[in-house]
Design an enzyme around this catalytic site. Structure first.
Site, PDB file in Angstrom:
ATOM      1  N   ASP A  82      35.350 130.470  59.937  1.00  0.00           N
ATOM      2  CA  ASP A  82      34.505 129.860  58.896  1.00  0.00           C
ATOM      3  C   ASP A  82      33.090 130.427  58.875  1.00  0.00           C
ATOM      4  O   ASP A  82      32.142 129.746  58.500  1.00  0.00           O
ATOM      5  CB  ASP A  82      34.408 128.320  59.080  1.00  0.00           C
ATOM      6  N   HIS A 121      39.220 131.109  53.001  1.00  0.00           N
ATOM      7  CA  HIS A 121      38.045 131.909  52.708  1.00  0.00           C
ATOM      8  C   HIS A 121      37.519 131.435  51.370  1.00  0.00           C
ATOM      9  O   HIS A 121      38.250 131.446  50.392  1.00  0.00           O
ATOM     10  CB  HIS A 121      38.400 133.393  52.586  1.00  0.00           C
TER      11      HIS A 121
END
Ligand code: GDP
Length: 424
Positions: A13, A41
């Protein structure tokens, strides 16, 4: 010709998707080489906001060929849902710009069941799985108990293979977990449903990549998650079940002979971690809540609040080392703009001793963070586009991190949009 990899340095992340979306301008081919649909994503560009799980982040660029390599856990159902979603927002997906390796193993319908059942059995000892079937999938891949995408082109052999796998898996589902088993009817629906939809995109991507390499094309390898989630080098067993390392990119992409010239490691300006496991620099209470809100730190796949903390120099230095990063993209610097003083985890205290080397995973639970504070800049930096414009305190923060991790910070991201970037 340049081959590059974009990888996560921390727990995932970090903003890899946003960096791939930005950098694909210079690349002809983008390859996902590991992982599955268990993380996301987030990409924001002129077409909208997208949460990609399996599709490579180069999918928005005209002329870029996107590949799901053999190292990826291809889940036909989730992949097709994601493809439909992206296409509904006006992105064209064709067998020309999206190719799935015929050597990629398929995540079978029971892998998600197995994930869920095992987390239930573990109860308060659970790993915090996203329940997308990734761990059961990779266990079965290495146990040679799943099928290759290319087998969809051999319907007779496929049915025979699936029947054998189903008989074995039904024993586990029914006898070990007391759950319902599968029937061939259910699997035929899966074949004629999602599998049929993705079949036109399945091809010999190894041959395509070899050709691309020979003709001097620029190839970008895109990783999921980060160093600390790598199966071999991460915080085992709180890792993922695949290798998130740049070193794995050639193997998992279908081009084992490739050299990765540049490794762009993505580091967030603070730390976040999803799920269970040791997280030495974790902040709690109101301080954590503020940072989580400022960075909007909620999982792209699950919506789970992410655990947050200051940037962890010990973990980041280790991540840079194992990835052999050649340049760093530091993201989300703008998120820290509200802080009067900015904490940085500069070391760990372990057994009364200060250490700066990332310890063995089992020892992490006893490590305590050593925190150093830096002056905040207390102004909006999201419109800054050059290093010189960046407030002095922000420059000092970035320069300190750079010195500590021993790798040049080439990109500083100050917003989620494609152009919110400072290139040094
Ligand atoms: P990935 O899995 O590494 O691609 O990371 P995620 O997409 O899960 O998380 C990154 C999140 O931060 C996304 O929502 C991005 O849009 C956002 N993001 C990326 N870079 C920046 C940045 O520099 N500033 C801000 N405010 N958000 C960013």
């Amino acid at each position: 010709m340049a081959n590059s990899a974009i990888v996560g340095i921390n727990w995932g992340d970090e903003g890899k998707g946003r960096m791939v979306d930005l950098l694909t301008e210079d690349y002809d081919v983008v390859v996902r080489f590991q992982g599955g649909g268990n993380a996301g994503h987030t990409v924001i560009n002129e077409l909208g906001r997208f949460a990609l799980h399996l599709l490579p982040s180069g999918i928005f660029r005209q002329g870029v060929v996107n590949i799901l390599g053999n190292g990826v856990a291809v889940d036909p159902e989730n992949l097709w849902t994601e493809m439909e979603d992206v296409m509904a927002k006006g992105v064209e997906l064709t067998p020309e710009n999206l190719k799935i390796s015929d050597r990629a193993s398929l995540l079978l319908p029971w892998h998600r069941d197995m994930d869920e059942l095992e987390e239930l059995r573990l109860a308060d000892k659970k790993y915090g799985s996203t329940k997308q079937g990734i761990a059961p999938f990779y266990s079965d891949k290495y146990g040679k108990k799943t099928i290759l995408a290319g087998e969809l082109f051999y319907p007779e052999e496929l049915k025979e293979h699936l029947t054998d796998l189903m008989e074995w898996k039904n024993l586990m589902l029914t006898k070990v977990y007391g759950a319902p088993g599968y029937t061939m009817d259910m699997l035929e629906k899966w074949i004629t449903g999602a599998c049929e939809k993705i079949k036109p995109y399945i091809t010999d991507t190894g041959a395509f990549l070899k050709e691309a390499q020979a003709s001097g094309k620029n190839i970008l390898f895109e990783a999921q998650l980060g160093s600390l989630r790598d199966l071999d080098y991460g915080i085992y067993p709180y890792t993922t079940s695949s290798n998130t390392m740049a070193a794995y990119a050639p193997i998992g992409s279908g081009l084992p002979s490739a050299k990765v010239n540049d490794v762009i490691g993505v580091v967030k300006a603070y730390s976040t971690c999803v799920g269970e496991g040791p997280f030495v620099c974790e902040m709690l209470g109101e301080e954590a809540e503020k940072l989580r809100e400022s960075g909007f730190e909620y999982g792209a796949k699950t919506g789970r609040p992410r655990r947050v903390g200051p940037i962890d120099i010990v973990a980041t230095r280790y991540g840079v080392e194992v990835q052999a990063a050649t340049a760093i993209a530091l993201t989300k610097l703008d998120v820290l703009s509200y802080m009067d003083r900015i904490p940085v985890c500069t070391g760990y205290l372990l057994n009364g001793e200060q250490i700066d080397r990332f310890p063995f995973p089992t020892a992490l639970k006893n490590a305590k963070p050593v925190i150093t504070y830096f002056d905040g800049w207390k102004c909006d930096i999201s419109g800054v586009r050059t290093w010189e414009e960046l407030p002095k305190a922000a420059q000092e923060y970035v320069a300190f991190i750079e010195g500590q991790i021993g790798c040049p910070i080439k990109y500083v991201s100050v917003g989620p949009e494609r152009d919110s970037i400072i290139i040094r």
